[in-house]
Each structure stands twice: as structure tokens, then as C-alpha cells.
Scaffold this active site. Structure first.
Site, PDB file in Angstrom:
ATOM      1  N   ASP A 116      38.455  32.691  42.945  1.00  0.00           N
ATOM      2  CA  ASP A 116      37.989  33.759  42.062  1.00  0.00           C
ATOM      3  C   ASP A 116      38.429  35.123  42.614  1.00  0.00           C
ATOM      4  O   ASP A 116      37.619  36.028  42.797  1.00  0.00           O
ATOM      5  CB  ASP A 116      36.460  33.709  41.892  1.00  0.00           C
ATOM      6  CG  ASP A 116      35.969  34.732  40.861  1.00  0.00           C
ATOM      7  OD1 ASP A 116      36.767  35.165  40.010  1.00  0.00           O
ATOM      8  OD2 ASP A 116      34.779  35.115  40.929  1.00  0.00           O
ATOM      9  N   HIS A 159      26.628  34.330  46.029  1.00  0.00           N
ATOM     10  CA  HIS A 159      27.052  32.935  46.181  1.00  0.00           C
ATOM     11  C   HIS A 159      28.003  32.787  47.359  1.00  0.00           C
ATOM     12  O   HIS A 159      28.541  33.766  47.860  1.00  0.00           O
ATOM     13  CB  HIS A 159      27.746  32.467  44.901  1.00  0.00           C
ATOM     14  CG  HIS A 159      28.704  33.487  44.336  1.00  0.00           C
ATOM     15  ND1 HIS A 159      28.353  34.332  43.312  1.00  0.00           N
ATOM     16  CD2 HIS A 159      29.960  33.831  44.673  1.00  0.00           C
ATOM     17  CE1 HIS A 159      29.362  35.138  43.031  1.00  0.00           C
ATOM     18  NE2 HIS A 159      30.357  34.869  43.843  1.00  0.00           N
ATOM     19  N   GLN A 227      31.615  28.323  43.036  1.00  0.00           N
ATOM     20  CA  GLN A 227      30.813  29.418  43.602  1.00  0.00           C
ATOM     21  C   GLN A 227      29.341  29.038  43.478  1.00  0.00           C
ATOM     22  O   GLN A 227      28.766  29.110  42.390  1.00  0.00           O
ATOM     23  CB  GLN A 227      31.093  30.737  42.855  1.00  0.00           C
ATOM     24  CG  GLN A 227      32.460  31.311  43.156  1.00  0.00           C
ATOM     25  CD  GLN A 227      32.869  32.391  42.180  1.00  0.00           C
ATOM     26  OE1 GLN A 227      32.857  32.183  40.960  1.00  0.00           O
ATOM     27  NE2 GLN A 227      33.235  33.555  42.684  1.00  0.00           N
ATOM     28  N   ASP A 259      28.401  42.813  45.434  1.00  0.00           N
ATOM     29  CA  ASP A 259      28.940  42.110  44.274  1.00  0.00           C
ATOM     30  C   ASP A 259      27.832  41.433  43.471  1.00  0.00           C
ATOM     31  O   ASP A 259      26.918  40.831  44.036  1.00  0.00           O
ATOM     32  CB  ASP A 259      29.939  41.059  44.785  1.00  0.00           C
ATOM     33  CG  ASP A 259      30.610  40.303  43.667  1.00  0.00           C
ATOM     34  OD1 ASP A 259      31.328  40.955  42.895  1.00  0.00           O
ATOM     35  OD2 ASP A 259      30.418  39.080  43.563  1.00  0.00           O
ATOM     36  N   GLU A 301      27.208  46.715  42.298  1.00  0.00           N
ATOM     37  CA  GLU A 301      28.000  46.332  41.129  1.00  0.00           C
ATOM     38  C   GLU A 301      27.046  45.851  40.043  1.00  0.00           C
ATOM     39  O   GLU A 301      26.652  44.691  40.007  1.00  0.00           O
ATOM     40  CB  GLU A 301      28.999  45.215  41.471  1.00  0.00           C
ATOM     41  CG  GLU A 301      30.015  45.029  40.352  1.00  0.00           C
ATOM     42  CD  GLU A 301      30.261  43.583  39.920  1.00  0.00           C
ATOM     43  OE1 GLU A 301      30.951  43.400  38.913  1.00  0.00           O
ATOM     44  OE2 GLU A 301      29.747  42.649  40.554  1.00  0.00           O
ATOM     45  N   HIS A 368      39.562  45.796  38.802  1.00  0.00           N
ATOM     46  CA  HIS A 368      40.170  44.462  38.840  1.00  0.00           C
ATOM     47  C   HIS A 368      39.612  43.527  37.768  1.00  0.00           C
ATOM     48  O   HIS A 368      40.143  42.463  37.536  1.00  0.00           O
ATOM     49  CB  HIS A 368      39.946  43.844  40.217  1.00  0.00           C
ATOM     50  CG  HIS A 368      38.488  43.534  40.445  1.00  0.00           C
ATOM     51  ND1 HIS A 368      37.524  44.528  40.489  1.00  0.00           N
ATOM     52  CD2 HIS A 368      37.823  42.373  40.581  1.00  0.00           C
ATOM     53  CE1 HIS A 368      36.343  43.958  40.656  1.00  0.00           C
ATOM     54  NE2 HIS A 368      36.496  42.655  40.722  1.00  0.00           N
ATOM     55  N   ASP A 369      38.480  43.914  37.161  1.00  0.00           N
ATOM     56  CA  ASP A 369      37.843  43.037  36.179  1.00  0.00           C
ATOM     57  C   ASP A 369      38.232  43.425  34.751  1.00  0.00           C
ATOM     58  O   ASP A 369      38.794  44.481  34.497  1.00  0.00           O
ATOM     59  CB  ASP A 369      36.325  43.077  36.341  1.00  0.00           C
ATOM     60  CG  ASP A 369      35.845  42.116  37.432  1.00  0.00           C
ATOM     61  OD1 ASP A 369      36.525  41.094  37.659  1.00  0.00           O
ATOM     62  OD2 ASP A 369      34.807  42.398  38.053  1.00  0.00           O
ATOM     63  N   ARG A 493      42.508  38.019  33.926  1.00  0.00           N
ATOM     64  CA  ARG A 493      42.302  39.246  34.709  1.00  0.00           C
ATOM     65  C   ARG A 493      43.486  39.506  35.641  1.00  0.00           C
ATOM     66  O   ARG A 493      43.707  40.640  36.071  1.00  0.00           O
ATOM     67  CB  ARG A 493      41.006  39.146  35.532  1.00  0.00           C
ATOM     68  CG  ARG A 493      39.756  39.221  34.680  1.00  0.00           C
ATOM     69  CD  ARG A 493      38.511  39.062  35.517  1.00  0.00           C
ATOM     70  NE  ARG A 493      38.441  37.766  36.166  1.00  0.00           N
ATOM     71  CZ  ARG A 493      37.463  37.401  37.005  1.00  0.00           C
ATOM     72  NH1 ARG A 493      36.496  38.247  37.285  1.00  0.00           N
ATOM     73  NH2 ARG A 493      37.458  36.200  37.560  1.00  0.00           N
TER      74      ARG A 493
HETATM   75  C1  GLC Z   1      32.004  40.394  40.285  1.00  0.00           C
HETATM   76  C2  GLC Z   1      33.484  40.614  40.528  1.00  0.00           C
HETATM   77  C3  GLC Z   1      34.266  39.594  39.765  1.00  0.00           C
HETATM   78  C4  GLC Z   1      33.820  38.215  40.200  1.00  0.00           C
HETATM   79  C5  GLC Z   1      32.298  38.040  40.124  1.00  0.00           C
HETATM   80  C6  GLC Z   1      31.825  36.826  40.855  1.00  0.00           C
HETATM   81  O1  GLC Z   1      31.647  40.610  38.979  1.00  0.00           O
HETATM   82  O2  GLC Z   1      33.848  41.913  40.183  1.00  0.00           O
HETATM   83  O3  GLC Z   1      35.638  39.776  39.943  1.00  0.00           O
HETATM   84  O4  GLC Z   1      34.434  37.261  39.384  1.00  0.00           O
HETATM   85  O5  GLC Z   1      31.620  39.127  40.708  1.00  0.00           O
HETATM   86  O6  GLC Z   1      31.795  37.037  42.228  1.00  0.00           O
END
Ligand code: GLC
Length: 612
Positions: A116, A159, A227, A259, A301, A368-369, A493
Site C-alpha cells: 500500500d 495497522h 493491513q 496516518d 491525517e 499522494h492520495d 493512485r
Molecule cells: C492513509 C494514506 C493512504 C493509505 C491509508 C492506509 O490514508 O494516506 O495512502 O492507503 O492511510 O494506511
């Protein structure tokens, strides 16, 4: 007791009551609490003297990150410079880009194909081999600190990867390790969760649980099946994750991006998002940081609507995160690009501008998302715009289908059941640079570059810390090669996670190139932002009506200085019908004196007008 121990003691005493209270409320476990306190002391003692010095400096100046001098950039280490050592060799380029905050995208140990993008961490204390070692990281953070640069990293605490040592033991049947995750012997309880828990990746990873045939059990997996969600009801999980956090802090990390923080606490019959205990945990983490390594910052985040984001700042007496993403503003910005209507954006900025000035937002155009279209649909509905049809419009628009669009990009997690989809693409491609280049249309290219630069100028006008998505400073385009990589092909992505184009970057001084045009124009804006105190994070900020659908006016005021930012989101010249009668202004880009009334803004143009 020696002097350094005193510092720890003093900090500890300042938080001791509250920390213990919260810990006991959650865990009722004296022994584990005592262990945590011992751990904190050990990490404090192990912290090197340069970092301790930085801690003291920052402690003495708690507003050190709330000025106008921070500019961030985020990128993947391999894409940008191969490995950690490579990054160190690019610090001059970053300095030239006016960047003093570098977000290194996930770099800890992870398994290719089940990574991921690095957000599935297999070992929190090991750098992914191809990228370097912990020693390289330490050398890099030290080199950055020499240059007064800050390093940000992701702390993925929701995770672990299924390849993490705990997960391996859990899979083999060790119940103690299973208790660090959410294990279920059959689907009866998972089924109850599924009734109320939404899906993060409805297409690429449907459902919130994964069956483990070898263990004969289900495990909770909110994100990808590899995850595994950590169970923070278990104090062992909390303690160990805090030790990992402090371990990384001692490697010289300045900013921790926590995150997916809204997800870290789970409860049956809830959405498992933003639960009160999440705040207990973040508050404890803030205190632990303030005791052991007060120079660090927590960046949450929280990709949610404003009323869910703001609580993560905590209160003035009991703060949680230092910074949060200005996510709704970001999404609303792209809505504005697609509709040429600033109405919703103005309303959104008014909400943010009305928040206490202590709150520091991280402003960005792209990251990045994907972009989730989390807009204020209740307001749009009043104009007769429905959520579903509007998302469809935005996704069509940015794929380049709808009417006046020059954008290029792809959908992400298009859910056939709900009709929902998010969007992926780079800033430059979404602004039309990719299309103009492929069609060799010089006029269209100039317009696309203007839109790209105007969006940055507007982003810099907001209070907080602007973070550029690496490559945007030279107009990086979508990269379609991810489709050839079986480990990436299913995740669009990666379209905006391409490699840095160093050939283009070599042309930044040649303003006949796209890279040179964008770089030089951004450079000018970044320097203005860093030198003019009206950009201080705690300046007064407001919007002014322009009586024109497509033009936005933002005012800033700080200690007698006033600045007006005017932005035209349309491909046509527009009049901004403002009328500020408090004297003459000067356009900071051209140096032209101007009156701040009835201003003609060229297509996709902008002005920074400073009161004389
Ligand atoms: C956050 C990250 C993303 C990831 C997710 C799971 O949202 O920005 O890229 O897939 O967490 O860790």
C-alpha cells in the site's frame, strides 16, 4: 539527580496527572502504566544532545512552526532520488526550491506487492532495504537540521502489515499476539461490524475483514487485506507503538504524520471512525511527545469534513495535533476549477478563517492520495446541485470528458453500488498541461501553466503551512507506467506517484520550458511569502465579495500591513468588483501601483496587491 534528568522530571510532572488519569481510564493497568513511564525515561536518556538542544529551543518558542517561513514538499524517496543517501545529495535542489520541510513518504520495511505504497509496515524500526538504513536516516535528519530543514514521516499506527512479527505470530495461533489485533473465530461479530462500518476501498479491497485459512479465523482489515488493524484496547499495543514513535523521534524526525488516525479505535454498532477514545490516545501521544521530545510536531491525517477535523486540534489547555490537513478546502478548490464558481470555496474559506488562529492547517493542492469529493453538499443542494450527479460531473470533468475540460487523470475506487468514485492525477495534468503538450498547442499550454501557478498563488495565500507535492514545482505529469507493474496496476493512485524528472528539473533556469516557467513563478511567490509578515499564520484573513462568479478575493492583515489576493478561476478575463478605499496598492509581482477597485484579472490570472 543530574540536570538532564531534571528536565525530564519537570516535563513529566507537568503532565503526570492527566497522563495517568487517561491511561487508567482506558486500561486500568498500573503495571503497564509504570512500564510506559520507564520507557519514556529511557527514550529521553537515549535522545542525542543535538536533538535535546533543539527540543529546548522549540520549547522556548512554542510558536516556531506558526510563522510564514515554512514550505513543505512531499515525495517518495525512490521516486525522488533512489534512496536516503540520494535525498541527501538533493538537499541543494530542495533549498533552491525554498523548501524547509520534507515529507518522506513511507520508507519503513514493507513487502513489495503488499505494501500500500509503504503504508503496510512490517517493521517500525527498519528502513526498507532498497532505501537505506536507520543510520542513513539519522545522517539525513542531521544534515537537514544543519540546513534548518525539518523532516516529516508517516507514523502508520492504525495497522501493521501481515508481515509484521506480531502478525506472523498471531497467524500461527499465538493468542497473546492475536489479542493485539481483532481476531474472530466466525463471521458473526464481523457481520455486526459490517452493518455500520463503511468501506475505505470498496473496489480494490471490499469489506473490513479478511479470512485467514491457516489461522482459521477472521481478522479486521479496514484497508487492504494485508493491513491488519491494531487493537488499542490492549495496553501492550499502545505502549509498544509509543516506543516505536519515540524510537523514530530519536532518529531526528521533526513531524509525525499520524496516518489514518480517525480509525484507531473500534466499537461495535458504530462507524469505527472518530470515536472519543481516539482523542484519548492522541492526547496521550501529544503528552508523551512533550515529555520526551517536545521539539516534534504531530500532523493528523483526518480526511473528513471540517466539523470532524477540528476536534483533532484538541482544546487550548489539552491540545492534540499541532497541525491538520485542510482537506475540504483542497477538494473545494478543484470543484472551483471544474465549475468556475467560487461560491462554495468562499464559504469554505470563511469557515476556516473563522477558526481560532492557534489552529495550524497544512495547505495543499495535491498529495499522494486520490481526491475524495467531500464537499458541502447541503449548500450545493440549495443551488439545486445534487451530490451524486455532481460527483459524476467532477469525475467526468477531470477525466477530460465534460465540456470545457482540459484535465487528464483517472478514477479511483469507482463503486458500482453507490456510484461513488474518487479521482487521481497530478496538478499539472489536472490543469491541462498534459493535454496541451500532447496536442502541441502553445496557447493552451500557456493557459494551463497560468492556472497551475494561480492555484499555487491562491494556496500560498491561506494561513498555515503550504506543502507542494514533489514534482509540482516543475509541472510533473501523470505517469501511466504503473499499469505495467503488476504490484501497482490495480491502484490508480500510482498515476500521480511517478518518478521525478531530473531532466526537466535541470531546466528550471530556462523560462522557455514548462519546468522553468512554473519553477520561476513559484519561486517568486515563495520568496514573497517568506519575507512578508502579512503571511504570518496568525494574520487576520477574510474573503471579500467580488460580485463576480469566478473571481476570489482574500484579504490578509498583520500589524498594519494589508494584502489582497485576487484570483481568477476562469479561462476568460474577469472583473473583480471590489472597492477598497483605504489608499493605493502595489502589485507585488509586477511592482505596478494599482487602485484596489474594479480590477480586471486576466484569464487564470492573479494579483497580490499590497497596501502602500
Ligand atoms: C492513509 C494514506 C493512504 C493509505 C491509508 C492506509 O490514508 O494516506 O495512502 O492507503 O492511510 O494506511
Amino acid at each position: 539527580m543530574n540536570r538532564t534528568a531534571d528536565v525530564f522530571e519537570t516535563r513529566f510532572r507537568g503532565h503526570m496527572d492527566e497522563l495517568k488519569w487517561l491511561y487508567m481510564e482506558l486500561y486500568e493497568n498500573e503495571e503497564m502504566y509504570a512500564e510506559l513511564c520507564g520507557g519514556m525515561r529511557r527514550f529521553y536518556e537515549a535522545r542525542n544532545k543535538d536533538l535535546k538542544k533543539l527540543d529546548l529551543e522549540r520549547e522556548a518558542q512554542p510558536d516556531w512552526y506558526k510563522k510564514n517561513d515554512m514550505l513543505g514538499m512531499m515525495f517518495y524517496i525512490d521516486n525522488f532520488a533512489g534512496n536516503m543517501k540520494g535525498i541527501q545529495s538533493k538537499l541543494d535542489y530542495l533549498e533552491k526550491s525554498n523548501v524547509n520541510y520534507i515529507h518522506l513518504m513511507p520508507f519503513l520495511d514493507t513487502v513489495d506487492g503488499r505494501s500500500d505504497g509503504g503504508y503496510a509496515v512490517a517493521d517500525f524500526r527498519k528502513v526498507k532495504e532498497e532505501l537505506g538504513t536507520m543510520e542513513d536516516l539519522e545522517a539525513l535528519t542531521a544534515a537537514c537540521h544543519e540546513k534548518k530543514m525539518n523532516i516529516c514521516m508517516d507514523f502508520v499506527m492504525n495497522h501493521t502489515s501481515e508481515d509484521h512479527e506480531w502478525a506472523k505470530k498471531a497467524r500461527q495461533g499465538d493468542e497473546e499476539y492475536q489479542s493485539r489485533y481483532f481476531f474472530f473465530k466466525d463471521f458473526s461479530v464481523p457481520a455486526l461490524y459490517e452493518n455500520t462500518v463503511p468501506q475505505v476501498f470498496p473496489t480494490t479491497a471490499p469489506g473490513n475483514f479478511t479470512w485467514l485459512p491457516d489461522a482459521g479465523k477472521y481478522v479486521m482489515t479496514t484497508f487492504y487485506p494485508y493491513q491488519w488493524d491494531l487493537n488499542y484496547r490492549n495496553p501492550r499495543v499502545f505502549n509498544e507503538m509509543m516506543y516505536n514513535f519515540l524510537f523514530l523521534a530519536n532518529k531526528g524526525i521533526d513531524i509525525f504524520r499520524i496516518d489514518a488516525v480517525p480509525y484507531i479505535w473500534k466499537e461495535l454498532y458504530t462507524s469505527c471512525r472518530n470515536l472519543p477514545k481516539v482523542h484519548t490516545i492522541v492526547r496521550m501521544m501529544r503528552m508523551i511527545g512533550e515529555i520526551v521530545c517536545p521539539g516534534i510536531l504531530l500532523l493528523g491525517e483526518v480526511v473528513m469534513e471540517p466539523e470532524k477535523v477540528v476536534p483533532y486540534f484538541g482544546t487550548v489547555e489539552k491540545p492534540e495535533c499541532h497541525m491538520l490537513y485542510n482537506v475540504t478546502t483542497m477538494a473545494t478548490t478543484w470543484h472551483t476549477v471544474a465549475t468556475r464558481s467560487v461560491r462554495l470555496l468562499k464559504q469554505q474559506l470563511d469557515i476556516v478563517n473563522g477558526l481560532p488562529k492557534e489552529y495550524v492547517f497544512l495547505n495543499y493542492l495535491r498529495c499522494h492520495d486520490d481526491i475524495g469529493w467531500g464537499l458541502d453538499y447541503a449548500s450545493l443542494m440549495q443551488e439545486g446541485i445534487g451530490e451524486r450527479s455532481h460527483k459524476q460531473y467532477l469525475n467526468d470533468y477531470f477525466q477530460g470528458f465534460a465540456g470545457m475540460s482540459n484535465s487528464r487523470g483517472e478514477l479511483y475506487n469507482a463503486d458500482p453500488l453507490t456510484g461513488d468514485a474518487r479521482f487521481c492525477g497530478t496538478t499539472a495534468s489536472m490543469c491541462g498541461i498534459e493535454k496541451a503538450l500532447s496536442e502541441q498547442d502553445a496557447q493552451a499550454l500557456e493557459k494551463a501553466v497560468r492556472l497551475d501557478v494561480m492555484l499555487h498563488a491562491y494556496m500560498f495565500m491561506q494561513s498555515g503551512i503550504p506543502v507542494i507535492y514533489g514534482g509540482d514545482e516543475i509541472g510533473r505529469l501523470n505517469d501511466y507506467t504503473y499499469k505495467d507493474n503488476p504490484n501497482k496496476a490495480a491502484d490508480s493512485r500510482y498515476i500521480h506517484r511517478g518518478a521525478m524528472d531530473w531532466k526537466a528539473a535541470a531546466q528550471i533556469d530556462d523560462t522557455s520550458t514548462v519546468a522553468g516557467k512554473i519553477f520561476s513563478r513559484l519561486d517568486r511567490l515563495e520568496k514573497i511569502r517568506k519575507t512578508e509578515k502579512v503571511f504570518m499564520a496568525d494574520a487576520d484573513t477574510w474573503t471579500i465579495d467580488t460580485w463576480d462568479e469566478s473571481t476570489l478575493c482574500i484579504g490578509r492583515y498583520y500589524e498594519g500591513e494589508k494584502l489582497l489576493g485576487l484570483f481568477n478561476f476562469s479561462e476568460c478575463d474577469k472583473m473583480a468588483w471590489i472597492n477598497e478605499t483605504d489608499g493605493m496598492y502595489v502589485d507585488m509581482i509586477s511592482g505596478q501601483p494599482m487602485k484596489a477597485s474594479g480590477i480586471n484579472i486576466p484569464a487564470y490570472g492573479f494579483y497580490y496587491l499590497k497596501r502602500k
